[in-house]
Design an enzyme around this catalytic site. Structure first.
Site, PDB file in Angstrom:
ATOM      1  N   HIS A 426       0.754  -1.274   0.045  1.00 11.88           N
ATOM      2  CA  HIS A 426      -0.042  -0.003   0.017  1.00 11.88           C
ATOM      3  C   HIS A 426       0.858   1.311   0.094  1.00 11.88           C
ATOM      4  CE1 HIS A 426       0.530   0.841   4.289  1.00 11.88           C
ATOM      5  NE2 HIS A 426       0.560  -0.224   4.285  1.00 11.88           N
ATOM      6  N   CYS A 445       2.673  -5.026   6.891  1.00 11.51           N
ATOM      7  CA  CYS A 445       2.343  -4.728   5.451  1.00 11.51           C
ATOM      8  C   CYS A 445       3.797  -4.033   4.806  1.00 11.51           C
ATOM      9  CB  CYS A 445       1.086  -4.028   5.023  1.00 11.51           C
ATOM     10  SG  CYS A 445      -0.359  -4.876   5.611  1.00 11.51           S
TER      11      CYS A 445
END
Length: 534
Positions: A426, A445
């Site tokens: 992301h 992440c």
């Protein structure tokens, strides 16, 4: 009944002559001594036993045909060269198997040898194809599922192909694997010759400096082939360029200043680098054989994310990975990217809610005001009407969500490959982190420095003007899911030694300490380095 095992000019040959009654159909005649020995050494229910039962106990190793001879010879050569792949010697060494073949005196002995050869072959085939170690037994971040063929599949594959061709295709058929094997030989030879010479004192050396420490720095870089021999005692332009080249090959900021970080990496021994190559070979064996003509490769140790098309890197960006703590380190696994979400909401993971946000809410109900608190129906909760002190990590009944915005924790786009670890790629509003040399800051992440360009590259396969399409959706400000018409394999790897696109070896720091654990496991399995440290 049969003659012994003989060796001639490196090619192993045997003359096993079976009595006419020794290989009979098990369904029509009593079990022979040969069959009984096979059953004894291949327990009932095992893959190997099933393989032989289905072929009526017909041997694949101890027959007298040229095909049997070729199989035996190829197996012995393979077992004699496990170190070529950085693998431990199997439970049965080539020499011990040769001795057993020489000593075989009875039909029963031949049955035992037949099974031992098959067991040695299967162990070798599994190790060189899928690795000698089981990742999940080494570190809880190694959640990769390794594809492993069964013993029966390997044995059936062997007899359906030429011996050489089957053995040759067992190891990963990748440019990376072949280049790492070559680098392994280079380092082993270097270590035998004494390594890279004297280390450099830990100090700060920069352009214009002179003195004995500069000479040691120069000599070390000469040994490493970063510059040609020179007698200059000065930190000149040639030495500056060599330092910058070294820094670039080791994931360091290429500022040309030999500070503590650069000198620490410069002083690592050739043996340390060889360990990294051994580990990289094992890690390469763990990866799927089919990576995907187009795939995404995230090397956590390199803090990078790449798109690879037909073996060539077509896009690359810097990445931030999970912080080096037990509950935040990014795991290693492969999956398929299915879609991207433009203008995403951030649905706060339960672990972050209970560990980080609940204590703040208990002290101040208006804390983390940029995050919405919602009930099970998704309705926003009035903070002032809730006594957060009555809840704990187990019974907290609410969810938390950050709506789309430029300050959203996920930035303006996320890339999804749904998995049980809740890991994805992301954007991020924290752009300054990408200037750091070591970029381990996230909850697990992968954050991308150039997420928009990454999105354009992914959409290029399905949109005539991917940039215009993306920007049009982005401008709506609405959370929008865009499906990828063709899913893209994603491989989250961790490689402290790899070969760059121009063939140059690259080394990175073991930020999660995973490679050390893998090396220790390889040592326990029997892998050893040359005695001389360099």
């Amino acid at each position: 009944m049969f003659s012994g095992f003989q060796t001639r000019t490196g090619i192993f040959a045997t003359a096993f002559f079976l009595a006419s009654a020794s290989l009979v159909n098990a369904d029509t005649r009593p079990a022979t001594a040969f069959q009984m020995a096979m059953a004894e050494f291949a327990p009932s229910g095992s893959d190997i036993a099933e393989f032989y039962r289905e072929r009526g106990f017909d041997p694949i190793w101890v027959g007298e045909t040229a095909q049997h001879t070729a199989r035996r010879a190829r197996l012995i050569r393979a077992l004699s060269s496990t170190d070529m792949h950085g693998l431990p010697q199997g439970s049965d060494s080539a020499q011990s198997l040769v001795e057993q073949m020489k000593d075989a005196q009875t039909t029963r002995d031949l049955g035992a040898v037949e099974i031992k050869l098959s067991r040695a072959f299967v162990e070798y085939a599994r190790n060189v194809q899928s690795g000698a170690l089981r990742p999940s037994q080494i570190d809880d971040g190694l959640v990769r599922k390794v594809e492993r063929a069964s013993a029966k599949q390997h044995l059936e594959g062997l007899i359906s192909a030429e011996s050489d061709s089957y053995f040759d295709q067992l190891a990963p058929q990748t440019t990376q694997y072949r280049a790492l094997m070559k680098q392994k030989l280079v380092l082993q030879n270097l270590i035998r010759q004494g390594g890279w010479g004297a280390t450099v004192p830990v100090a700060k050396l920069e352009f214009g400096d002179t003195g004995p420490d500069v000479i040691k720095l120069r000599n070390r870089l000469i040994y490493m082939n970063y510059m040609r021999p020179t007698a200059s005692p000065k930190f000149d332009a040639t030495l500056l360029a060599a330092v910058q080249a070294f820094q670039a090959d080791h994931g360091l900021a290429p500022d040309g200043v030999a500070g503590q970080g650069t000198i620490t990496e410069l002083n690592r021994s050739a043996s340390d680098r060889l360990k990294a190559v051994y580990v990289a070979l094992e890690r390469e064996r763990w990866l799927p054989r089919e990576r995907g003509e187009r795939h995404i490769l995230v090397n956590q140790a390199d803090f990078s994310a790449k798109i690879v098309d037909d073996g060539l890197v077509t896009f690359e960006t810097r990445a931030v990975i999970g912080k080096n703590t037990h509950d935040r380190r990014s795991p290693e696994f492969s999956d398929e990217m299915e879609h991207m979400v433009i203008n995403p909401s951030w649905y706060v993971p339960r672990s972050i809610i209970t560990k980080e946000y609940l204590p703040k809410l208990q002290s101040n109900p208006n804390a983390v005001g940029h995050i919405q608190i919602t009930d099970r129906s998704g309705r926003q909760v009035n903070r002032g009407a809730v006594d957060f002190t009555q809840f704990n990590a187990r019974n907290f009944p609410f969810a938390m969500r950050q709506p789309p915005s430029k300050s959203n924790a996920l930035g303006l786009v996320k890339f999804m490959f749904p998995n049980k670890y809740n890991i994805y790629l992301h954007d991020t509003p924290q752009k300054s982190l990408f200037a750091r040399e070591v970029r381990a800051f996230s909850h697990g992440c992968i954050r991308l420095a150039d997420p928009f360009d990454f999105a354009y590259a992914l959409l290029s396969k399905q949109e005539e003007n991917p940039k215009a399409f993306f920007q049009r959706v982005l401008a709506t400000g609405k959370e929008t899911t865009v499906q990828l018409e063709t899913h893209v394999p994603v491989h989250l790897i961790y490689r402290t030694a790899y070969i760059g696109p121009k063939g140059q070896v690259q080394y990175r720091r073991d930020v999660y300490d995973r490679d050390r654990k893998i090396w220790e496991a390889l040592q326990k399995a029997g892998v050893a380095l040359p005695d001389v440290q360099g």
